[in-house]
Every structure is written in structure tokens, then in C-alpha cells.
Design a protein around this motif. Structure first.
Motif, PDB file in Angstrom:
ATOM      1  N   SER A   1      45.860   2.904 -20.723  1.00  0.00           N
ATOM      2  CA  SER A   1      46.781   4.127 -22.203  1.00  0.00           C
ATOM      3  C   SER A   1      46.359   3.375 -23.372  1.00  0.00           C
ATOM      4  O   SER A   1      46.064   1.522 -23.761  1.00  0.00           O
ATOM      5  N   PRO A   2      46.246   4.218 -24.303  1.00  0.00           N
ATOM      6  CA  PRO A   2      46.266   3.333 -26.287  1.00  0.00           C
ATOM      7  C   PRO A   2      46.988   2.689 -26.545  1.00  0.00           C
ATOM      8  O   PRO A   2      46.754   1.947 -26.903  1.00  0.00           O
ATOM      9  N   GLU A   3      48.385   3.124 -25.977  1.00  0.00           N
ATOM     10  CA  GLU A   3      49.282   2.020 -26.203  1.00  0.00           C
ATOM     11  C   GLU A   3      49.233   0.700 -25.245  1.00  0.00           C
ATOM     12  O   GLU A   3      49.712  -0.637 -25.213  1.00  0.00           O
ATOM     13  N   GLU A   4      48.645   0.586 -24.293  1.00  0.00           N
ATOM     14  CA  GLU A   4      48.757  -0.318 -23.383  1.00  0.00           C
ATOM     15  C   GLU A   4      47.574  -1.406 -24.190  1.00  0.00           C
ATOM     16  O   GLU A   4      47.551  -2.469 -23.881  1.00  0.00           O
ATOM     17  N   LEU A   5      46.291  -0.947 -24.038  1.00  0.00           N
ATOM     18  CA  LEU A   5      44.995  -1.602 -24.876  1.00  0.00           C
ATOM     19  C   LEU A   5      45.808  -2.697 -26.613  1.00  0.00           C
ATOM     20  O   LEU A   5      45.080  -3.354 -27.183  1.00  0.00           O
ATOM     21  N   TRP A   6      47.051  -1.336 -27.274  1.00  0.00           N
ATOM     22  CA  TRP A   6      46.883  -2.186 -28.845  1.00  0.00           C
ATOM     23  C   TRP A   6      47.982  -3.186 -27.898  1.00  0.00           C
ATOM     24  O   TRP A   6      47.895  -3.443 -28.598  1.00  0.00           O
ATOM     25  N   LYS A   7      48.757  -3.034 -27.218  1.00  0.00           N
ATOM     26  CA  LYS A   7      49.274  -3.980 -27.161  1.00  0.00           C
ATOM     27  C   LYS A   7      48.639  -5.449 -26.498  1.00  0.00           C
ATOM     28  O   LYS A   7      48.601  -6.597 -26.883  1.00  0.00           O
ATOM     29  N   ARG A   8      47.453  -5.292 -26.011  1.00  0.00           N
ATOM     30  CA  ARG A   8      46.774  -6.373 -25.463  1.00  0.00           C
ATOM     31  C   ARG A   8      46.158  -6.722 -26.513  1.00  0.00           C
ATOM     32  O   ARG A   8      46.242  -8.120 -26.973  1.00  0.00           O
ATOM     33  N   TYR A   9      45.721  -5.739 -27.713  1.00  0.00           N
ATOM     34  CA  TYR A   9      45.264  -6.238 -29.078  1.00  0.00           C
ATOM     35  C   TYR A   9      45.922  -7.548 -29.855  1.00  0.00           C
ATOM     36  O   TYR A   9      45.650  -8.436 -30.078  1.00  0.00           O
ATOM     37  N   LYS A  10      47.606  -6.782 -29.862  1.00  0.00           N
ATOM     38  CA  LYS A  10      48.405  -7.507 -30.583  1.00  0.00           C
ATOM     39  C   LYS A  10      48.412  -9.061 -30.134  1.00  0.00           C
ATOM     40  O   LYS A  10      48.137  -9.977 -30.718  1.00  0.00           O
TER      41      LYS A  10
ATOM     42  N   PRO B   1      40.157  -6.446 -27.481  1.00  0.00           N
ATOM     43  CA  PRO B   1      40.332  -7.693 -25.758  1.00  0.00           C
ATOM     44  C   PRO B   1      39.437  -7.143 -24.798  1.00  0.00           C
ATOM     45  O   PRO B   1      40.036  -7.313 -23.861  1.00  0.00           O
ATOM     46  N   CYS B   2      39.613  -5.472 -24.525  1.00  0.00           N
ATOM     47  CA  CYS B   2      38.887  -5.446 -23.565  1.00  0.00           C
ATOM     48  C   CYS B   2      37.684  -5.076 -23.143  1.00  0.00           C
ATOM     49  O   CYS B   2      37.300  -4.449 -24.086  1.00  0.00           O
ATOM     50  N   VAL B   3      37.071  -4.891 -21.888  1.00  0.00           N
ATOM     51  CA  VAL B   3      35.590  -4.375 -21.734  1.00  0.00           C
ATOM     52  C   VAL B   3      35.604  -4.630 -20.393  1.00  0.00           C
ATOM     53  O   VAL B   3      35.902  -4.736 -19.736  1.00  0.00           O
ATOM     54  N   TYR B   4      34.400  -2.724 -20.423  1.00  0.00           N
ATOM     55  CA  TYR B   4      34.477  -2.297 -18.786  1.00  0.00           C
ATOM     56  C   TYR B   4      33.078  -1.570 -18.988  1.00  0.00           C
ATOM     57  O   TYR B   4      32.351  -1.673 -19.050  1.00  0.00           O
TER      58      TYR B   4
END
Length: 799
Positions: free
Chosen positions: A133-142, A100-103
């Protein structure tokens, strides 16, 4: 205090980026990897030489779970802007697809590209202390992949990890995640297309494991149509299922297991009252995986399709390298569009599959046709029909004995020039042709056959002795058999990692079959120095490489109809049906043919043995080679017939449009070895080119001569020019002696051999003094390195 601008990229990562990621809650041991090689680097082949391009390597990949990449970070030193790495990071994301994200970061902040636009923006700059955070990026993945709460358990289920520490390649990771997520979402039909040699069975195992462990699927059936495929699967990745795994044999059904492997032939008796699969209830399996789904049950009217229809309440996953799309058979109609496709071209570009060169041999009777002279009789004394015979007739209707012998001689001649113990598969028209080719190859290799009769073997559906040797042929540790003749038995699903030669002496009309045959050579085996393979083509099958369907997506029937009138180049074999029963005698697909009878099908192997038709056999025909063309796999996936010199010039000019640009690059390089490695990564074979010039030339001169028409100078000529300019006079006696020896070393061995400090520990320099003493002759180490750089400039001063 050192300025941030003076810090290296490694320092920026260690002092700023890694701490920022850790402070955001990411576990350094479990959730992020650094310097991750996504690819292995494309293998470039020219003649008997090969080199590897640079792998694509990401600075950081962050994982919510080890199997779920959720972010890519590209680092730059502080002389770059914070945005400067984002395009590079996006190029890695093109491989990983579902991230979902690249930096990008230069140590001042992060520049974010968020495909979910969770904060209302596609791109934005964020402070170091606000990394997600991991949870935030997991949320975006979902969010990106449409995973809801009910599907989350399966989607986040870990892979199986064994003691070897093997991890999936990037495309395998995507394939497994796509399969698991599709099944978790309730999809009933899933198609996966992975090129031969890219690990379909491993992907199937990991997908089944995750679905099974997460409880989404409890009883699974893995179907194949050849015993070799079942054996490979059982002893390969599936062995990790342990006591939960069972292979159905002899139609004996045991319902106490959870994972089943079975041949179609082991489940059906071609009679409703004898079908073993009916002893299971229709709902017994909740997942059925169909290996090589372009075969066996692909056709709607196939008897084997009944098995899938019987277990229709289960989810079905189809695995193939070559989805079949014809007017009568469509994998897409049954499974839908592939959830993921990884092609042969992509595998070669990434360096996971072996590239190929093609040797096209044109025989006079193939290219010109053959017409019997008046009164010509066959070997049975019968008159031969007076007409022109061509490549579609040979070994199918008409056998020319001299043609078979010539083909065997040319195969042998090629192997004598390269390696007589390179494992080789010769694809023939049918079993009878394979028998004759075996005889001809044994006669052409009498010296080695006398030492071991298994040097040449026939492995076809009717040949039990040959089939017993299949395991040895597949085993890289086993020397014999070396040359194997076959017709259909080895076209698909049989792994021969060290196969270096694929010989085509059959008319291959089906693109599906052509892809499968080429796939027999695409596996890499670096431990045995197998990094590319050769296709020896006697029947112009290599024209299929120019077909847009060769490496394209599956084309459905409506699109096929548009191409009905395309003219194929000579020799013409277009009137031959794709699955002509006369040409195929052991293909399991024949169970759908009108002449098929289960009585002539082997349950152990699944091959169909048909009664061969009577052929006309002649001899006394003048047969010779008219043309021989060598073609190489280009960077764009196409074949080229360019000479090594022309190929090199084109590659150089693509990267250095003028001599000035090359000179600037060369002179600016602190170490010339870096430029040399870059040239080799681009497929420029410097050692072979040096041999062609007949001079001991520097890579610099090879490039200048071939690409820019500069007069070639040998290394000794360049060294002599330096001496004539009395360059060393400004140094003391000991320093002069060191530089003169370095110049001699350059003349003998090349520029790369004087750029390392290790040269001071070798003869004759080690006899002058220790490295520390040699540095002292110049003042100190830095002054020695400065003198060395000046020497290199002097060597290339004439340019």
C-alpha cells in the motif's frame, strides 16, 4: 479464449498490473504515472547535424506524494518471466537514487527488490493481490532515508505547482528532497552542486517553498553577488512568492517580509558602522541561501563572509555548478560534502543539456612564439624587449594587432559557414582586449554592423551601454546583439539560452572558471532550434576537457597537492595565477584582493573595474593559422577528432560485431524504419553520410559499405537488380503495376517511404486505385503486406 501468453505488454498492464496497484490503495490520478520519461535522450552532434537518442522511460512510477517517488515497476508480456524486468527497473532506480523498492511483473505476480529488506529479504516474489500500500512504501522510504516523525511534515510537504503544470525533472526532485530532508534533520550547512543550465534557481525556489510552507523555516535570505542574478531570480521562479518576497535595494531595510533577495553589496558598507545587514538581528533569518557560493563569500577572509558569520544561527544552503577547492578557498570545508551532485556530463547524457563540438584554431605566433626582430619598435616608438613572447603574453603584456584581426576573421568565417545570427560570446583577456576585439569584429562584419550597430557589442563592467543590452542578448526573441565581447562579466550566472558559439581568446587556468564559461552554452532552447553549441578555442583551453577534474567531484586541498608536478601540454600558461588581478578586471571575487577598494565597486552590478596596465602594442607581424582541429563530444563524455566515417564505423561495430549480425537484424525487422531510427539514436548520421558517398544510397548500404567494406550500391542499382530477376511475373497485371511503382518510390526516396500504408494515397499509386482496391489486387490487406515484405526481401537479396 485468448491465452495470457498471447497478450501484448500493454494488455498485461491494463488487465493485471494496473488493477493490482489500484487494489492496493494507490490513487490512479494522484499517485502513479505511466510511461514516465526520466530523461530526454542524449543529443548527438556531428558537424551541423544532430539527433536524439531514446529517452529512458519507466513503465510506472508510484508516488506517496507528487514529489516523493517510492516505487518503480517495469512491465513485460507474459512470454517473459516475472523477474525479467527487474534489471531494467534497477537501472531507472540508479537515476532516482532514493526510491526504496523496484518491481518487475509479467502479469502473473510481482518480483520485488526492496532496498530496506523490510521483510527480511532483498528480493522476493509476491502475488498480485499483495502489492504494498502507499503507507507501507512511505514507511520504507522513511526507513531508507532516515526520516523520523519530527521531520515527516517537511519531508512530505508538497511542491509549488503553477498553472503551467511544470513538474521537476528527476534530478531536481532528488535535489529538493535532499535539501529539505537535510534541513529538517537539523543540518546547518548544505551544499548542492548542479551543472549550469540544470535549474539551480528552480531547485532553490522549490526547496525554500517547501521549508517555508511546512513552517520549518520562516524568514529566508537569498544572497547573490550580481544584479543580473537577483533580477533573474525575482522575475523567474521566485515571483510565485508574491507579497512575501522583497528585494533589498540601496541598503534600505524593511523587516515586514518573509523572503528576501539581496546583493552582498547591498548589505555591506565595508565598514561595521555602515553594514546594512547589522540592522537585522542575528536571529532574524533562519535560512540563508547562497547562490554561486564558489564566489563572493567563499574565502574565509572575504568581507562578504562576515554576512554569513553574522547570521550563523541560520541554516546555510550553498548552490553552485563549480564548488571551489583550492589551498585558500574550500566550499567543502564550509558546507561539507554535497548532498547531491548533477554533473555537466550527466546532463548531456540525459539530454537536458546541450552537447558541444570544439574548433581548435592554432595561430603561428601562439604555437611557435614570437621574437621581435632587431630594432623592432612598438606603436609608441619604443624599443621592444628582446625575448620570446608566447600565448601567456598576448593581450596581457603584448598586443599583436594582426593576431586580433585574424581571430576576428576566423570567428566571422565560421559564422558565415553556419549562421551569422547565432548568438556568440567572445571571452577576452581583459576589458582593453575586449575593446580591440569589438573593433576587429565590426570591421570583419561591416555589412551587418552598417545595418544595425548592435550586431557586435562589448559587454564589460565599465561599459554601461553594453550592460543595458544584456537583457536583449539573453532574450531569445531579440535579434540583437549577436556577437558580444566580454572578459569576466558573463562567465557565470547569466542565462543566454540561444548562445550557440563560445569563443575562447583568453588564457583560462582556473578549472572553476572554465566550467562556468562552458556553462554559458549548455542551455537547450528547442523552441529556437538550439540543441548544441560550438566552442571556438584560440588558446588551447580545450585541454581542460581531458582533465579528470573537469567533470569530477570537487577535490580538496590534500588531493591537489598530489598533482603539483603534472606537466600541462603547450602552450604553457601555468605560471599565471588562478585569480591574477592583472587578468581580471570585473570579477566580484576581487573584493578579497589587497588592491580592492569599495569605491570602485558598483553596487548595481557588483563588477570591479581596475586600472588597465600599459601594454606593448605592435603591428607588421606575419600571423596565420597553422592548424585547425574539430573535436566532437563522444558518448563517454570525452572529445574525439575522428572523421565522420571513422566515428560511424566505430559506432556500428560496437552494436553489430559482424556483417552477419547486421544482416540478421535488418532482415528480421518487420519495418526497416525501426532499424534506421536505432542507427540514428546511436549517433549515425545517415543523410550526411549519404552526401559523403556521392550516391543515393540506402541506409543499409551505407552501413555495409562503411563498417564492413561491402561495395556500395545505390537505391537505383538495387531496384534495377530486382527488375532483372523478373520478380514481378508471378503477380497479376494490376499487382505488378503496384509493386513496380513501389520499387520506383524506393529508388527515389528510400525504403522507409514504402513501408507505410500512406504511400498508397500518394502519386502515382493513388491513380491506380484506392487502398481498398489495391489490397484487392493481391487478395486482401494481409496479402498486400506479405507481398510488400517479399519485395523488401528481394531488394536486399544480393546481400
Amino acid at each position: 479464449m485468448q491465452s495470457k501468453k498471447d497478450l501484448s505488454e500493454a494488455d498485461i498492464k491494463a488487465k493485471y498490473i494496473t488493477p493490482a496497484v489500484k487494489n492496493a490503495g494507490w490513487d490512479e490520478n494522484l499517485q502513479f504515472r505511466r510511461e514516465v520519461s526520466l530523461t530526454d535522450g542524449r543529443i548527438i552532434v556531428k558537424g551541423s547535424l544532430f539527433s536524439r537518442g531514446r529517452p529512458k522511460q519507466a513503465d510506472y512510477i508510484l508516488y506517496y506524494k507528487p514529489n516523493i517517488p517510492v516505487a518503480i515497476i517495469e512491465a513485460k508480456n507474459n512470454k517473459h518471466s516475472v523477474r525479467s524486468g527487474i534489471q531494467q527497473a534497477l537501472s531507472y532506480r540508479e537515476l532516482l537514487e532514493d526510491v526504496p523498492c523496484v518491481y518487475s511483473s509479467n502479469g502473473d505476480s510481482f518480483f520485488e527488490h526492496d532496498f530496506t529488506c523490510s521483510n527480511g529479504k532483498l528480493e522476493r516474489e509476491i502475488p498480485l493481490d499483495e502489492f504494498p500500500s502507499p503507507e507501507e512504501l512511505w514507511k520504507r522510504y522513511k526507513k531508507l532515508n532516515n526520516i523520523d516523525k519530527s521531520q515527516e511534515k517537511a519531508a512530505s510537504q508538497d511542491y509549488f505547482y503553477d498553472s503551467t503544470g511544470r513538474t521537476p525533472r528527476y534530478y531536481q526532485q532528488i535535489a529538493v528532497n535532499r535539501i529539505v530532508e537535510s534541513i529538517a534533520k537539523g543540518e546547518k550547512r548544505v551544499l548542492l552542486v548542479l551543472a549550469t543550465g540544470t535549474g539551480k534557481t528552480y531547485v532553490a525556489f522549490q526547496s525554500i517553498y517547501r521549508l517555508w510552507k511546512s513552517g520549518i523555516k520562516k524568514r529566508i535570505l537569498f544572497l547573490a553577488d550580481r544584479n543580473a542574478l537577483i533580477n533573474q531570480t525575482k522575475t523567474g521562479d521566485f515571483k510565485h512568492f508574491g507579497q512575501a518576497l522583497h528585494v533589498i535595494r540601496n541598503k534600505k531595510i524593511d523587516k515586514s517580509y518573509e523572503i528576501y533577495l539581496a546583493l552582498y553589496q547591498g548589505l555591506t558598507g565595508y565598514d561595521e558602522n555602515k553594514d546594512a545587514f547589522r540592522r537585522f538581528s542575528r536571529e532574524f533569518f533562519d535560512l540563508v541561501v547562497i547562490d554561486e557560493c564558489h564566489r563572493g563569500s567563499a574565502a574565509e577572509d572575504s568581507a562578504w563572509r562576515e554576512i554569513l558569520e553574522y547570521f550563523s544561527s541560520a541554516a546555510h544552503i550553498g548552490l553552485t555548478a563549480t564548488p571551489k577547492e583550492t589551498k585558500d578557498v574550500s566550499n567543502i570545508d564550509y558546507f561539507g560534502n554535497p548532498v547531491y551532485t548533477y554533473s555537466l556530463k550527466k546532463g548531456i547524457d540525459d539530454g537536458f543539456l546541450a552537447p558541444y563540438q570544439v574548433v581548435r584554431i592554432g595561430i603561428n605566433v601562439d604555437l611557435q612564439g614570437w621574437r621581435p626582430e632587431n630594432g623592432k619598435l612598438d606603436l609608441d616608438g619604443r624599443a621592444i624587449e628582446d625575448r620570446e613572447y608566447n600565448i601567456k603574453d598576448y593581450d596581457r603584456n603584448l598586443v599583436i594587432e594582426e593576431r586580433t584581426s585574424l581571430a576576428a576573421d576566423k570567428i566571422t568565417e565560421y559564422m558565415k559557414k553556419t549562421n551569422r545570427f547565432s548568438k556568440t560570446i567572445v571571452f577576452c583577456v581583459d576589458i582593453e582586449h575586449a575593446e580591440r576585439m569589438t573593433e576587429a569584429l565590426r570591421n570583419a562584419n561591416q555589412d551587418l554592423v552598417c545595418k544595425n550597430s548592435k550586431y557586435v557589442m562589448q559587454i564589460t563592467g565599465d561599459n554601461l551601454e553594453g550592460k543595458r543590452e544584456l537583457d536583449n542578448f539573453q532574450n531569445p526573441e531579440s535579434d540583437y546583439p549577436v556577437i558580444v565581447t566580454t572578459s569576466k562579466l558573463l562567465t557565470t550566472g547569466v542565462d543566454v539560452p540561444t548562445c550557440r558559439n563560445i569563443v575562447l581568446d583568453a588564457n583560462i587556468v582556473s578549472m572553476t572558471e572554465f566550467k562556468q564559461i562552458i556553462g554559458r552554452g549548455t542551455r537547450l532552447c528547442p523552441d529556437f532550434n538550439k540543441l548544441y553549441f560550438t566552442i571556438i578555442d584560440f588558446r588551447a583551453n580545450a585541454r581542460n576537457f581531458a582533465d579528470p577534474d573537469f567533470d569530477g567531484p570537487p577535490i580538496q586541498e590534500s588531493e591537489f597537492e598530489k598533482d603539483d608536478n603534472i606537466d600541462l601540454p603547450e602552450p604553457d600558461n601555468t605560471d599565471q595565477a588562478e585569480d591574477d588581478p592583472g587578468e581580471t578586471e570585473e570579477d566580484p571575487l576581487k573584493e578579497g584582493d589587497p588592491d580592492y577598494s569599495p569605491d570602485n565597486s558598483s553596487e548595481q552590478g557588483g563588477e570591479i573595474i581596475e586600472t588597465p596596465r600599459k601594454k606593448v602594442v605592435v603591428n607588421g607581424v606575419e600571423v596565420h593559422v597553422l592548424s585547425r582541429i574539430v573535436q566532437y563530444y563522444r558518448e563517454d563524455g570525452k572529445l574525439t577528432t575522428k572523421s565522420l566515417e571513422d566515428f560511424t564505423k566505430a559506432n556500428i561495430l560496437k552494436n553489430y560485431q559482424s556483417l552477419d549480425r547486421f544482416l540478421i537484424k535488418w532482415q528480421a525487422a518487420e519495418k526497416k524504419q525501426a532499424v534506421i531510427e536505432e542507427l540514428e539514436n546511436q549517433g549515425i548520421f545517415l543523410k550526411e553520410l549519404e552526401a559523403l558517398t556521392g550516391k543515393d544510397m540506402d541506409p543499409f548500404d551505407i552501413v555495409c559499405h562503411l563498417a564492413f567494406d561491402m561495395p556500395p550500391l545505390s537505391r537505383k542499382e538495387r531496384a534495377e537488380k530486382v527488375r532483372k530477376r523478373n520478380y514481378f511475373a508471378k503477380y497479376g497485371d494490376n499487382a505488378q503495376k503496384v509493386l513496380e511503382n513501389l520499387l520506383d518510390k524506393y529508388a527515389d526516396q528510400g525504403i522507409e517511404n514504402i513501408e507505410t500504408l500512406d504511400v498508397l494515397k500518394l502519386d502515382p499509386l493513388k491513380n491506380i486505385g484506392t487502398p481498398r482496391e489495391i489490397f484487392g489486387f493481391f487478395g486482401d490487406k494481409n496479402q498486400y503486406l506479405n507481398a510488400l515484405n517479399l519485395l523488401k526481401q528481394e531488394i536486399y537479396k544480393a546481400a
